[in-house]
Design an enzyme around this catalytic site. Structure first.
Site, mmCIF file in Angstrom:
data_model
loop_
_atom_site.group_PDB
_atom_site.id
_atom_site.type_symbol
_atom_site.label_atom_id
_atom_site.label_comp_id
_atom_site.label_asym_id
_atom_site.label_seq_id
_atom_site.Cartn_x
_atom_site.Cartn_y
_atom_site.Cartn_z
ATOM 1 N N HIS A 1 66.351 7.009 3.218
ATOM 2 C CA HIS A 1 65.642 8.282 3.395
ATOM 3 C C HIS A 1 64.163 8.176 3.039
ATOM 4 O O HIS A 1 63.780 7.527 2.070
ATOM 5 C CB HIS A 1 66.337 9.423 2.648
ATOM 6 C CG HIS A 1 66.296 9.391 1.157
ATOM 7 N ND1 HIS A 1 65.269 9.957 0.433
ATOM 8 C CD2 HIS A 1 67.182 8.913 0.250
ATOM 9 C CE1 HIS A 1 65.520 9.831 -0.855
ATOM 10 N NE2 HIS A 1 66.659 9.192 -1.003
ATOM 11 N N ASP B 1 62.753 6.250 -5.162
ATOM 12 C CA ASP B 1 63.837 6.961 -4.506
ATOM 13 C C ASP B 1 63.238 7.739 -3.337
ATOM 14 O O ASP B 1 62.687 8.817 -3.529
ATOM 15 C CB ASP B 1 64.514 7.895 -5.512
ATOM 16 C CG ASP B 1 65.646 8.728 -4.934
ATOM 17 O OD1 ASP B 1 66.088 8.418 -3.820
ATOM 18 O OD2 ASP B 1 66.065 9.687 -5.593
ATOM 19 N N GLU C 1 66.840 14.129 2.798
ATOM 20 C CA GLU C 1 68.023 13.688 2.041
ATOM 21 C C GLU C 1 68.129 14.432 0.731
ATOM 22 O O GLU C 1 69.228 14.814 0.295
ATOM 23 C CB GLU C 1 67.950 12.181 1.800
ATOM 24 C CG GLU C 1 69.224 11.574 1.205
ATOM 25 C CD GLU C 1 69.231 11.505 -0.323
ATOM 26 O OE1 GLU C 1 70.251 11.064 -0.899
ATOM 27 O OE2 GLU C 1 68.225 11.916 -0.954
ATOM 28 N N GLU C 2 66.983 14.663 0.093
ATOM 29 C CA GLU C 2 66.982 15.298 -1.226
ATOM 30 C C GLU C 2 67.399 16.767 -1.166
ATOM 31 O O GLU C 2 67.668 17.385 -2.198
ATOM 32 C CB GLU C 2 65.590 15.192 -1.861
ATOM 33 C CG GLU C 2 65.101 13.766 -2.103
ATOM 34 C CD GLU C 2 65.841 13.055 -3.224
ATOM 35 O OE1 GLU C 2 66.741 13.674 -3.834
ATOM 36 O OE2 GLU C 2 65.531 11.883 -3.492
ATOM 37 N N ASP D 1 69.941 2.922 -0.929
ATOM 38 C CA ASP D 1 69.353 3.925 -1.818
ATOM 39 C C ASP D 1 69.254 3.342 -3.220
ATOM 40 O O ASP D 1 69.506 2.153 -3.430
ATOM 41 C CB ASP D 1 70.216 5.193 -1.810
ATOM 42 C CG ASP D 1 69.408 6.478 -2.020
ATOM 43 O OD1 ASP D 1 68.468 6.457 -2.849
ATOM 44 O OD2 ASP D 1 69.725 7.488 -1.380
ATOM 45 N N HIS E 1 64.075 10.115 -10.436
ATOM 46 C CA HIS E 1 63.446 11.431 -10.249
ATOM 47 C C HIS E 1 62.385 11.700 -11.308
ATOM 48 O O HIS E 1 62.208 12.838 -11.749
ATOM 49 C CB HIS E 1 64.495 12.547 -10.217
ATOM 50 C CG HIS E 1 65.225 12.630 -8.915
ATOM 51 N ND1 HIS E 1 65.895 13.762 -8.506
ATOM 52 C CD2 HIS E 1 65.379 11.729 -7.911
ATOM 53 C CE1 HIS E 1 66.431 13.555 -7.317
ATOM 54 N NE2 HIS E 1 66.140 12.308 -6.940
#
Length: 332
Positions: A63, A165, A195-196, A218, A304
């Site tokens: 992603h 990410d 994607e998130e 990922d 994150h």
């Protein structure tokens, strides 16, 4: 195999919150155009690159989007209120710098009258260095997005950066595309959007491709830091082969295929059961009548955050595993 630091740094530095992936899409398209047979950008913004073969139709998803913040209100003093785009932690965000698409820089802080132990995004604001709503509105509008301000750091072993990410997944897919020469499978490398926000790009692209096998690339977490919950993934121990997460129980044949490939080529690997999240595979495997799917993940600390941390040798293991999986005919 050496990490192409210049390419990876460019990938993580490109502004691309969920829903605004145009810049990263354009960059990746230009990077891979000479190594694939077809390139298409679908209606949702997914970048689909095909390397033609006569074997099984394989979808490889990484992603392009990153977590971010979206402005919901501008106060009379010029401070910006915001909501999350994806998984934003208030405590991680406190004191961080953010950057908007036009380059405007802000700093996140919180209302001192609120309880910091129960910090919520609604008690926080962004300071962009103005003194009025009118001044703020000259550069920022309701609905504008920002992301953590990124600093890329690399030493002999590690890479530390925001947006790994999933720019590291995009990097692995790009390097694999370049590595693959004579292939038997019909390969669809998909660089997905949003994607998130719920695997949205993977849902639509998988439906249109209708693959025989899906592989997501990922990040995953790690269980090797002080006080971490028991989790059998460590940085530096190789590629992570997923067994289960909140969105998928990996098809036994896919898991066996990945493990056997790693063993055959002496590629370091770990088995992953992740309890907290999912990847694009969660959407791919539920497409149409079902698609056997799996995941190759890079073990990561501090996900994150602006300082996501990975080991370079794990990235190399992921590239080698994905390349070896795809270069021979796959029977599932």
């Amino acid at each position: 195999m050496k990490i192409n630091s210049e390419l990876l740094k460019k990938l993580v530095d490109i502004y691309s919150p969920s829903g605004d992936e145009e810049n990263i899409c354009s960059f990746i398209k230009n990077e891979i155009k000479d190594y694939v047979d077809e390139i298409n950008i679908d209606n949702l913004g997914n970048l689909i690159a095909r390397k033609k073969g006569n074997g099984k139709k394989i979808m490889i998803a990484s992603h392009m989007d990153q977590i971010g913040l979206m402005i919901t209100n501008i106060e009379k003093e010029g401070f910006l209120r915001f909501t999350n785009i994806g998984g934003i932690d208030p405590h991680i965000s406190l004191g961080q710098k953010v950057i908007f698409k036009d380059g405007t820089i802000g700093v996140i802080d919180y209302e001192e009258t609120s309880d910091i132990t129960k910090l919520k995004l609604e008690n926080m604001y962004i300071d962009i260095g103005v003194s009025s709503k009118e001044e703020a509105e000259k550069v920022i509008n309701i609905g504008d997005s920002c992301v953590y301000y990124n600093t890329y750091l690399e030493d002999d072993n590690r890479i530390i950066s925001g947006a790994l990410d999933d720019r590291i997944g995009c990097y692995i897919s790009i390097e694999t595309i370049k590595n693959l020469k004579n292939i038997e499978n019909d390969l669809y490398f998909v660089f997905t959007v949003q994607e998130e926000l719920g695997l949205r790009g993977a849902k639509t692209s998988a439906y249109s491709i209708n693959p025989d096998l899906g592989i997501a690339v990922d990040i995953t977490g790690s269980g090797d830091t002080p006080g971490a919950k028991k989790f059998a993934i460590e940085l530096g121990k190789g590629a992570s082969i997923k067994v289960k997460d909140k969105g998928i129980v990996v098809h036994p044949k896919v898991k066996k295929l990945m493990i056997n490939t790693a063993k055959k080529h002496n590629i370091p690997y770990q088995l992953e059961i992740f309890e907290y999240g999912s990847t694009d595979s969660g959407a791919i495997h539920l497409t149409r009548g079902g698609v056997p799917s799996g995941v190759i993940s890079v073990p990561t600390r501090y996900a994150h955050s602006p300082n996501e941390t990975i080991y370079k040798k794990d990235v190399v293991s992921c590239i080698e595993l994905l390349t070896k999986l795809l270069e021979k005919n796959i029977e599932i």
